[in-house]
Design an enzyme around this catalytic site. Structure first.
Site, PDB file in Angstrom:
ATOM      1  N   ASP A  38       0.857  -1.194   0.000  1.00  0.00           N
ATOM      2  CA  ASP A  38       0.000   0.000   0.000  1.00  0.00           C
ATOM      3  C   ASP A  38       0.885   1.232   0.000  1.00  0.00           C
ATOM      4  O   ASP A  38       1.976   1.223   0.592  1.00  0.00           O
ATOM      5  CB  ASP A  38      -0.920  -0.006   1.239  1.00  0.00           C
ATOM      6  CG  ASP A  38      -2.164   0.872   1.049  1.00  0.00           C
ATOM      7  OD1 ASP A  38      -1.995   2.096   0.849  1.00  0.00           O
ATOM      8  OD2 ASP A  38      -3.273   0.339   1.109  1.00  0.00           O
ATOM      9  N   TYR A 150     -12.469   7.149 -14.226  1.00  0.00           N
ATOM     10  CA  TYR A 150     -12.606   5.993 -13.332  1.00  0.00           C
ATOM     11  C   TYR A 150     -13.256   4.820 -14.077  1.00  0.00           C
ATOM     12  O   TYR A 150     -12.767   3.690 -14.019  1.00  0.00           O
ATOM     13  CB  TYR A 150     -13.453   6.407 -12.121  1.00  0.00           C
ATOM     14  CG  TYR A 150     -13.638   5.325 -11.092  1.00  0.00           C
ATOM     15  CD1 TYR A 150     -12.623   5.015 -10.196  1.00  0.00           C
ATOM     16  CD2 TYR A 150     -14.835   4.624 -10.998  1.00  0.00           C
ATOM     17  CE1 TYR A 150     -12.800   4.028  -9.233  1.00  0.00           C
ATOM     18  CE2 TYR A 150     -15.022   3.638 -10.043  1.00  0.00           C
ATOM     19  CZ  TYR A 150     -14.004   3.344  -9.159  1.00  0.00           C
ATOM     20  OH  TYR A 150     -14.174   2.364  -8.214  1.00  0.00           O
ATOM     21  N   LYS A 154     -11.720   1.065 -14.872  1.00  0.00           N
ATOM     22  CA  LYS A 154     -12.327  -0.165 -14.355  1.00  0.00           C
ATOM     23  C   LYS A 154     -12.795  -1.081 -15.486  1.00  0.00           C
ATOM     24  O   LYS A 154     -12.759  -2.305 -15.354  1.00  0.00           O
ATOM     25  CB  LYS A 154     -13.476   0.185 -13.402  1.00  0.00           C
ATOM     26  CG  LYS A 154     -13.007   0.894 -12.121  1.00  0.00           C
ATOM     27  CD  LYS A 154     -12.022   0.038 -11.334  1.00  0.00           C
ATOM     28  CE  LYS A 154     -11.687   0.635  -9.980  1.00  0.00           C
ATOM     29  NZ  LYS A 154     -10.785  -0.222  -9.192  1.00  0.00           N
TER      30      LYS A 154
HETATM   31  N1  LIG Z   1     -15.994   2.216  -2.207  1.00  0.00           N
HETATM   32  C1  LIG Z   1     -16.711   2.024  -3.309  1.00  0.00           C
HETATM   33  O1  LIG Z   1     -17.860   2.479  -3.414  1.00  0.00           O
HETATM   34  C2  LIG Z   1     -16.141   1.202  -4.441  1.00  0.00           C
HETATM   35  C3  LIG Z   1     -17.003   0.774  -5.452  1.00  0.00           C
HETATM   36  C4  LIG Z   1     -16.494   0.024  -6.514  1.00  0.00           C
HETATM   37  C5  LIG Z   1     -15.144  -0.281  -6.545  1.00  0.00           C
HETATM   38  N2  LIG Z   1     -14.327   0.152  -5.556  1.00  0.00           N
HETATM   39  C6  LIG Z   1     -12.907  -0.182  -5.667  1.00  0.00           C
HETATM   40  O2  LIG Z   1     -12.490  -0.886  -4.514  1.00  0.00           O
HETATM   41  C7  LIG Z   1     -11.094  -0.681  -4.312  1.00  0.00           C
HETATM   42  C8  LIG Z   1     -10.859  -0.298  -2.858  1.00  0.00           C
HETATM   43  O3  LIG Z   1     -11.548   0.913  -2.617  1.00  0.00           O
HETATM   44  P1  LIG Z   1     -12.028   1.359  -1.156  1.00  0.00           P
HETATM   45  O4  LIG Z   1     -13.416   1.829  -1.295  1.00  0.00           O
HETATM   46  O5  LIG Z   1     -11.667   0.312  -0.157  1.00  0.00           O
HETATM   47  O6  LIG Z   1     -11.119   2.682  -1.004  1.00  0.00           O
HETATM   48  P2  LIG Z   1     -10.200   3.214   0.190  1.00  0.00           P
HETATM   49  O7  LIG Z   1      -9.877   4.619  -0.195  1.00  0.00           O
HETATM   50  O8  LIG Z   1     -10.818   2.933   1.506  1.00  0.00           O
HETATM   51  O9  LIG Z   1      -8.898   2.297   0.057  1.00  0.00           O
HETATM   52  C9  LIG Z   1      -8.045   2.372  -1.058  1.00  0.00           C
HETATM   53  C10 LIG Z   1      -6.685   1.866  -0.671  1.00  0.00           C
HETATM   54  O10 LIG Z   1      -5.832   1.952  -1.822  1.00  0.00           O
HETATM   55  C11 LIG Z   1      -4.606   2.561  -1.428  1.00  0.00           C
HETATM   56  N3  LIG Z   1      -4.013   3.291  -2.553  1.00  0.00           N
HETATM   57  C12 LIG Z   1      -4.459   4.439  -3.118  1.00  0.00           C
HETATM   58  N4  LIG Z   1      -3.601   4.843  -4.061  1.00  0.00           N
HETATM   59  C13 LIG Z   1      -2.592   3.929  -4.106  1.00  0.00           C
HETATM   60  C14 LIG Z   1      -1.406   3.796  -4.869  1.00  0.00           C
HETATM   61  N5  LIG Z   1      -1.037   4.727  -5.755  1.00  0.00           N
HETATM   62  N6  LIG Z   1      -0.635   2.711  -4.657  1.00  0.00           N
HETATM   63  C15 LIG Z   1      -0.952   1.796  -3.723  1.00  0.00           C
HETATM   64  N7  LIG Z   1      -2.036   1.878  -2.944  1.00  0.00           N
HETATM   65  C16 LIG Z   1      -2.854   2.931  -3.143  1.00  0.00           C
HETATM   66  C17 LIG Z   1      -4.998   3.507  -0.302  1.00  0.00           C
HETATM   67  O11 LIG Z   1      -3.885   3.882   0.500  1.00  0.00           O
HETATM   68  C18 LIG Z   1      -6.031   2.681   0.443  1.00  0.00           C
HETATM   69  O12 LIG Z   1      -5.440   1.827   1.407  1.00  0.00           O
HETATM   70  C19 LIG Z   1     -10.661   0.379  -5.320  1.00  0.00           C
HETATM   71  O13 LIG Z   1     -10.047  -0.239  -6.425  1.00  0.00           O
HETATM   72  C20 LIG Z   1     -11.981   1.013  -5.728  1.00  0.00           C
HETATM   73  O14 LIG Z   1     -11.938   1.599  -6.998  1.00  0.00           O
HETATM   74  C21 LIG Z   1     -14.791   0.888  -4.494  1.00  0.00           C
END
Ligand SMILES: NC(=O)c1ccc[n+]([C@@H]2O[C@H](COP(=O)([O-])OP(=O)(O)OC[C@H]3O[C@@H](n4cnc5c(N)ncnc54)[C@H](O)[C@@H]3O)[C@@H](O)[C@H]2O)c1
Length: 253
Positions: A38, A150, A154
């Site tokens: 991370d 985004y 995806k």
């Molecule tokens: N939360 C939602 O509604 C949702 C919906 C669909 C998909 N997602 C996807 O789920 C995944 C996790 O999202 P989340 O909601 O847990 O978000 P979050 O912001 O809680 O966690 C994201 C994590 O990714 C890490 N990160 C960010 N940029 C980074 C980089 N350059 N290199 C390495 N690590 C990095 C952050 O430090 C964090 O720990 C993502 O890929 C997101 O696109 C989320």
């Protein structure tokens, strides 16, 4: 709780927060040994410490970081059985207002990062007959208003999943993805709060295809982790190249 991952070696990105953190906890609870990569190293270390796991600094924007992270995980765990690409960022912005910086950063982190990490992990996954689960988004299948960069990133990871699954099925390596809708995580909170973009965009999007953003009935990260655990387990032995949608009907609405 079942124990489908006893002694399995799981490398995951984005484990410091949200869905990644829920995955780390779920897989550890089912017996896995965990390595987290991370950009938030302190956050990853805090999660890893509670699970007797390892944590490494990893920036998905840097192609060279993928090989380093895979090597670090192999040093720590002795191999890789499961790779989970969870790290990602959300980027709001109207189509014509999306800057080259936002476009590039979003593609680098959400698409190129997982691509390079799958490449780096493949030799180890061939050895273990392991598998990959990447976190795409419902927005990659049906664009969410005001999130073009985004959505494209995806859609790309869904295509990467299909392309890689075709090439590696014959090696016994499965490659799948999940496509969540709105999930209650820090990312979702930041999005709902505006995240530095014109707040009018949320009003424009409301009533279109992001109802979960306003009615606060989002899915939990644990529910996404449970679906990921299914895909990564032997119960999904015959599942590869698929993207499992977990969105409460968002993209069918
Ligand atoms: N939360 C939602 O509604 C949702 C919906 C669909 C998909 N997602 C996807 O789920 C995944 C996790 O999202 P989340 O909601 O847990 O978000 P979050 O912001 O809680 O966690 C994201 C994590 O990714 C890490 N990160 C960010 N940029 C980074 C980089 N350059 N290199 C390495 N690590 C990095 C952050 O430090 C964090 O720990 C993502 O890929 C997101 O696109 C989320």
């Amino acid at each position: 709780m079942t124990s489908r991952f006893t002694a399995k070696r799981v490398l995951l990105t984005g484990g410091a927060s949200g869905i990644g953190r829920a995955c780390a906890e779920r897989f550890a609870a089912e017996g896995a040994r965990i390595a987290i990569g991370d950009v938030d190293l302190a956050g990853a270390q805090a999660v890893a410490a509670t699970l007797d796991g390892a944590a490494f600094a990893y920036d998905a924007r840097d192609p060279a970081a993928a090989a380093r992270l895979a090597a670090d995980a192999v040093d720590a765990l002795g191999g890789i059985d499961v790779l989970l690409n969870v790290a990602g960022i959300m980027a709001w912005g109207r189509f014509e207002e999306t800057t080259p910086e936002t476009w590039q950063r979003t593609l680098d982190i959400n698409l190129s990062g997982p691509f390079y990490l799958i490449q780096a992990a493949i030799p180890h996954l061939k050895e273990s007959k392991g598998n990959v689960v990447s976190v795409a988004s419902a927005g990659g299948l049906h664009p969410v208003y005001g999130t073009a960069a985004y959505g494209v990133s995806k859609a790309g990871i869904i295509a990467v999943t299909q392309a890689a699954s075709l090439e590696y099925a014959r090696f016994g390596v499965r490659i799948n993805a999940v496509a969540p809708g709105g999930v209650d995580t820090p990312m979702h909170e930041k999005s709902a709060a505006g995240g530095g973009v014109d707040p009018a965009i949320f009003a424009e999007a409301a009533g279109r295809n992001m109802p979960k953003l306003t009615d606060r009935q989002a899915c939990t990260p644990e529910e996404i982790a449970a679906a990921i655990a299914y895909l990564a387990s032997d119960e999904a032995r015959f599942v590869t190249g698929t993207t499992l949608v977990i969105d409460g009907g968002q993209i069918t609405g």
